[in-house]
Design a protein around this motif. Structure first.
Motif, PDB file in Angstrom:
ATOM      1  N   PHE A  63       2.292   1.872  -3.427  1.00 34.69           N
ATOM      2  CA  PHE A  63       1.290   2.448  -4.314  1.00 34.69           C
ATOM      3  C   PHE A  63       1.103   3.935  -4.036  1.00 34.69           C
ATOM      4  O   PHE A  63       0.994   4.735  -4.972  1.00 34.69           O
ATOM      5  CB  PHE A  63      -0.046   1.719  -4.186  1.00 34.69           C
ATOM      6  CG  PHE A  63      -1.104   2.296  -5.064  1.00 34.69           C
ATOM      7  CD1 PHE A  63      -1.099   2.058  -6.422  1.00 34.69           C
ATOM      8  CD2 PHE A  63      -2.098   3.118  -4.534  1.00 34.69           C
ATOM      9  CE1 PHE A  63      -2.067   2.608  -7.254  1.00 34.69           C
ATOM     10  CE2 PHE A  63      -3.062   3.672  -5.348  1.00 34.69           C
ATOM     11  CZ  PHE A  63      -3.049   3.418  -6.716  1.00 34.69           C
ATOM     12  N   VAL A  64       1.079   4.331  -2.778  1.00 39.37           N
ATOM     13  CA  VAL A  64       0.922   5.747  -2.416  1.00 39.37           C
ATOM     14  C   VAL A  64       2.095   6.563  -2.947  1.00 39.37           C
ATOM     15  O   VAL A  64       1.911   7.646  -3.513  1.00 39.37           O
ATOM     16  CB  VAL A  64       0.768   5.903  -0.885  1.00 39.37           C
ATOM     17  CG1 VAL A  64       0.878   7.353  -0.465  1.00 39.37           C
ATOM     18  CG2 VAL A  64      -0.558   5.320  -0.429  1.00 39.37           C
ATOM     19  N   VAL A  65       3.310   6.045  -2.810  1.00 37.20           N
ATOM     20  CA  VAL A  65       4.493   6.749  -3.306  1.00 37.20           C
ATOM     21  C   VAL A  65       4.424   6.878  -4.827  1.00 37.20           C
ATOM     22  O   VAL A  65       4.689   7.952  -5.375  1.00 37.20           O
ATOM     23  CB  VAL A  65       5.782   6.021  -2.860  1.00 37.20           C
ATOM     24  CG1 VAL A  65       6.997   6.546  -3.598  1.00 37.20           C
ATOM     25  CG2 VAL A  65       5.972   6.163  -1.359  1.00 37.20           C
ATOM     26  N   TYR A 107       1.785   6.937  -6.645  1.00 38.68           N
ATOM     27  CA  TYR A 107       0.720   7.874  -6.988  1.00 38.68           C
ATOM     28  C   TYR A 107       1.232   9.307  -6.924  1.00 38.68           C
ATOM     29  O   TYR A 107       1.031  10.092  -7.852  1.00 38.68           O
ATOM     30  CB  TYR A 107      -0.480   7.702  -6.057  1.00 38.68           C
ATOM     31  CG  TYR A 107      -1.571   8.703  -6.323  1.00 38.68           C
ATOM     32  CD1 TYR A 107      -2.417   8.564  -7.415  1.00 38.68           C
ATOM     33  CD2 TYR A 107      -1.743   9.812  -5.497  1.00 38.68           C
ATOM     34  CE1 TYR A 107      -3.402   9.494  -7.688  1.00 38.68           C
ATOM     35  CE2 TYR A 107      -2.726  10.754  -5.762  1.00 38.68           C
ATOM     36  CZ  TYR A 107      -3.550  10.589  -6.856  1.00 38.68           C
ATOM     37  OH  TYR A 107      -4.517  11.523  -7.125  1.00 38.68           O
ATOM     38  N   PHE A 108       1.905   9.666  -5.832  1.00 40.84           N
ATOM     39  CA  PHE A 108       2.341  11.049  -5.666  1.00 40.84           C
ATOM     40  C   PHE A 108       3.565  11.398  -6.502  1.00 40.84           C
ATOM     41  O   PHE A 108       3.765  12.562  -6.850  1.00 40.84           O
ATOM     42  CB  PHE A 108       2.591  11.364  -4.186  1.00 40.84           C
ATOM     43  CG  PHE A 108       1.327  11.580  -3.421  1.00 40.84           C
ATOM     44  CD1 PHE A 108       0.572  12.717  -3.618  1.00 40.84           C
ATOM     45  CD2 PHE A 108       0.869  10.634  -2.525  1.00 40.84           C
ATOM     46  CE1 PHE A 108      -0.615  12.926  -2.930  1.00 40.84           C
ATOM     47  CE2 PHE A 108      -0.311  10.830  -1.817  1.00 40.84           C
ATOM     48  CZ  PHE A 108      -1.047  11.975  -2.029  1.00 40.84           C
ATOM     49  N   ILE A 122       0.842  -1.200   0.000  1.00 39.74           N
ATOM     50  CA  ILE A 122       0.000   0.000   0.000  1.00 39.74           C
ATOM     51  C   ILE A 122       0.879   1.252   0.000  1.00 39.74           C
ATOM     52  O   ILE A 122       0.617   2.207  -0.727  1.00 39.74           O
ATOM     53  CB  ILE A 122      -0.968  -0.015   1.199  1.00 39.74           C
ATOM     54  CG1 ILE A 122      -1.992  -1.140   1.019  1.00 39.74           C
ATOM     55  CG2 ILE A 122      -1.664   1.328   1.362  1.00 39.74           C
ATOM     56  CD1 ILE A 122      -2.819  -1.430   2.250  1.00 39.74           C
ATOM     57  N   LEU A 123       1.940   1.245   0.793  1.00 37.28           N
ATOM     58  CA  LEU A 123       2.844   2.395   0.847  1.00 37.28           C
ATOM     59  C   LEU A 123       3.537   2.614  -0.497  1.00 37.28           C
ATOM     60  O   LEU A 123       3.701   3.763  -0.933  1.00 37.28           O
ATOM     61  CB  LEU A 123       3.882   2.206   1.947  1.00 37.28           C
ATOM     62  CG  LEU A 123       3.344   2.296   3.377  1.00 37.28           C
ATOM     63  CD1 LEU A 123       4.442   1.981   4.377  1.00 37.28           C
ATOM     64  CD2 LEU A 123       2.759   3.670   3.646  1.00 37.28           C
ATOM     65  N   ARG A 152       0.127  11.328 -10.297  1.00 38.45           N
ATOM     66  CA  ARG A 152      -0.443  12.667 -10.110  1.00 38.45           C
ATOM     67  C   ARG A 152       0.264  13.726 -10.962  1.00 38.45           C
ATOM     68  O   ARG A 152      -0.412  14.521 -11.628  1.00 38.45           O
ATOM     69  CB  ARG A 152      -0.402  13.025  -8.628  1.00 38.45           C
ATOM     70  CG  ARG A 152      -1.186  14.255  -8.298  1.00 38.45           C
ATOM     71  CD  ARG A 152      -1.347  14.387  -6.801  1.00 38.45           C
ATOM     72  NE  ARG A 152      -2.024  15.610  -6.479  1.00 38.45           N
ATOM     73  CZ  ARG A 152      -1.670  16.410  -5.491  1.00 38.45           C
ATOM     74  NH1 ARG A 152      -0.664  16.084  -4.719  1.00 38.45           N
ATOM     75  NH2 ARG A 152      -2.339  17.503  -5.249  1.00 38.45           N
TER      76      ARG A 152
END
Length: 117
Positions: free
Chosen positions: A30-32, A34-35, A27-28, A39
């Motif tokens: 994926f968040v990295v 994404y940003f 999950i972490l 984005r």
């Protein structure tokens, strides 16, 4: 045989919490991504689309193929581009890479370092 079954018994209760904990790094990541990747790419695509929507007759642009020219006519999907005197080509609106920025040829000014370091 009894030892193997006995060893699996108590660990089964903690397996649900351990299973979720193993997904936290995923999950972490994926968040990295994404940003750092998704984005900014979406933001750049929105800016390019806004640029394409704001094109006007007389704008100087460059195509993705590297052709420089001035817009002489516009439609929803096709742009007429004058690339030389009396030489006009039609290109897709999506083929426009960006505005034509003229390079003056002047060298960039370098910051002077103080003497004595």
């Amino acid at each position: 045989m009894v030892g193997i079954a006995h060893a699996a018994g108590p660990a089964a209760g903690a397996g649900a919490a351990g299973g979720f904990a193993s997904f936290i790094p995923l999950i972490l990541i994926f968040v990295v991504f994404y940003f750092l990747l998704i984005r900014p790419q979406q933001k750049q695509a929105k800016q390019h689309q806004a640029f394409l929507n704001d094109l006007k007759k007389g704008n100087k642009v460059m195509t993705k193929g590297g052709i420089h020219g001035e817009i002489t006519g516009l439609s929803d999907t096709v742009i007429r581009l004058e690339i030389a005197k009396d030489v006009v080509i039609k290109v897709s609106r999506d083929a426009i890479a960006g505005p034509l920025v003229k390079n003056t040829g002047a060298p960039a000014k370098k910051a002077k370092k103080p003497a004595g370091g």
